[in-house]
Design a protein around this motif. Sequence first.
Motif, short mmCIF file in Angstrom:
data_model
loop_
_atom_site.label_atom_id
_atom_site.label_comp_id
_atom_site.label_asym_id
_atom_site.label_seq_id
_atom_site.Cartn_x
_atom_site.Cartn_y
_atom_site.Cartn_z
N SER A 91 0.81 -1.22 0.00
CA SER A 91 0.00 0.00 0.00
C SER A 91 0.85 1.27 0.00
CB SER A 91 -0.94 0.00 1.21
OG SER A 91 -0.20 0.10 2.42
N VAL A 92 2.08 1.20 0.52
CA VAL A 92 2.93 2.40 0.58
C VAL A 92 4.10 2.32 -0.39
CG1 VAL A 92 2.31 2.95 2.95
CG2 VAL A 92 4.24 1.43 2.51
N LEU A 106 9.40 -1.54 7.07
CA LEU A 106 9.44 -0.62 5.93
C LEU A 106 8.13 0.13 5.78
CD1 LEU A 106 11.34 -2.82 3.30
CD2 LEU A 106 12.20 -0.79 4.47
N TRP A 107 7.04 -0.56 6.04
CA TRP A 107 5.73 0.12 6.00
C TRP A 107 5.67 1.22 7.04
CZ3 TRP A 107 2.18 -0.10 10.15
CH2 TRP A 107 0.97 0.57 9.92
N SER A 164 5.79 7.01 8.39
CA SER A 164 6.32 8.10 9.21
C SER A 164 6.95 9.19 8.34
CB SER A 164 7.35 7.55 10.20
OG SER A 164 8.46 6.97 9.51
N VAL A 165 7.57 8.80 7.22
CA VAL A 165 8.18 9.78 6.32
C VAL A 165 7.11 10.54 5.55
CG1 VAL A 165 9.62 10.05 4.26
CG2 VAL A 165 10.34 8.51 6.10
N GLU A 166 6.07 9.83 5.12
CA GLU A 166 5.01 10.43 4.31
C GLU A 166 3.76 10.74 5.13
OE1 GLU A 166 5.23 11.14 1.09
OE2 GLU A 166 7.23 10.30 0.76
N LEU A 197 -0.07 11.11 3.60
CA LEU A 197 -0.96 9.97 3.72
C LEU A 197 -2.06 10.24 4.72
CD1 LEU A 197 1.72 7.11 3.79
CD2 LEU A 197 0.35 7.87 1.84
N SER A 198 -3.22 9.65 4.47
CA SER A 198 -4.35 9.79 5.39
C SER A 198 -4.08 8.98 6.65
CB SER A 198 -5.64 9.31 4.73
OG SER A 198 -5.90 10.03 3.55
#
Length: 311
Positions: free
Chosen positions: A120-121, A199-200, A205-207, A211-212
Motif C-alpha cells: 500500500s505504501v 518498511l511500511w 512516518s516519512v510520508e 498519507l491519510s
Amino acid sequence: MLELSISSFEQKYTLQNEDAENLGHDLSTLGLFKAFSESAPQLVLMLTNIIQMQDFQLFTVIKIISSLSSLSFSVLSYHRSMRAFVPEKLKMGWSSSIIYFLWNLFLIGPRVVCVSLFASVLPCYITAHFLSLWTLLVLWAWWQKTDFMDTKAGEWLYRATVGLIWYFTWFNVASGNKKLRRIIYHMVIGADTMLLLGLWWWRRSVESARLSPLPINPYLLIVMLMIIYIIGLALKLVYYWKFHPKQPDLQKDKKDGISQMKPQAPCYDMVDSGEKPETEPESVLSASALTQRFTSGIHKRMRNMAVNFYC
C-alpha cells in the motif's frame, strides 16, 4: 482427466472406488495450489486497495476474515485428506481440526496483512520483493530434490507452485528432517515479515503529512500482528506436540478389496522403474490400460505426499 473421462464415456467404463478416492486426494492438493496461486494474491490486492482507500467498514472486515478463513480451510482440507492414510485411531478429530485451522489462520493472516501494508505504501517494490523471495524458495524446493511429477518440466512447475505457497505458509515437500526445515522457514519468513512491517512503518512516518491517518494506531497494529503471529506459532507447537501422528504406519483398512497403502509398497513404484509394459499402441489403448497408466501417476503422488507429510 479429460482423456480418461472421454474414454470412460465411450466404453462405458467407470473408475474403481479406490481410483475415485485417490483422485479425490489429488484434487485436494490442486485445491491447495489454487488457493495460494489465485485466492491469496487476490486477497492481497483487495486488502491493499482497502488500506489505500481507508475503507474499513464492518462488512469489509468480515470479507477479509472470511477470505483468510478460506485459505486456512484449504490447508485443513489437504491435511484431513492426508489423514486418510493413517489407522482409524489416528484420524483427525474436531479438537485437532480446530487447532490446526486456528494456527494456520493466525500465521497466514499476519503474513497477508503485512504484505498488503507494504504494497500500500511501496507498490513499485512489491513485485521485486516477491520475485526475489520466490526465486530463493523455488531453489530451496529444488535443493530438497522433490519427486512429485513424472517429467522435469512438470517438476519445475510443481516447485514454482511450492515456492508460491511458501511465500504465505509452510508446505512440506520432501522427507527427512522436517523439524529443522520448519524452523529455518519460520525464521526466514518471520524476519521477512518484520522487514515488510518495518518498511511500511518507516514509509508512513516519512510520508505522514501526505498519507491519510489510519483508523488504528500504527504501533498498536504492529503489536497486534506480532501477538497474533506468536499465538499461531504456539498453537502450531501444541498441535505437533499433542495431535500430529508421529511416523504412523501409512495404510488403509482393507475394505471392498482395496489394497493397503504403505510408503514403499511395490504398487507405488510402477512409474519409477522406467519399464513400459507390453501393451497395445498408445493410440488404441483400452480404457482399463489408460486408467492404469493414469492412476499410477496418482498413486505416485499420493505415496510421496503421505510419506513427506508424516515421515
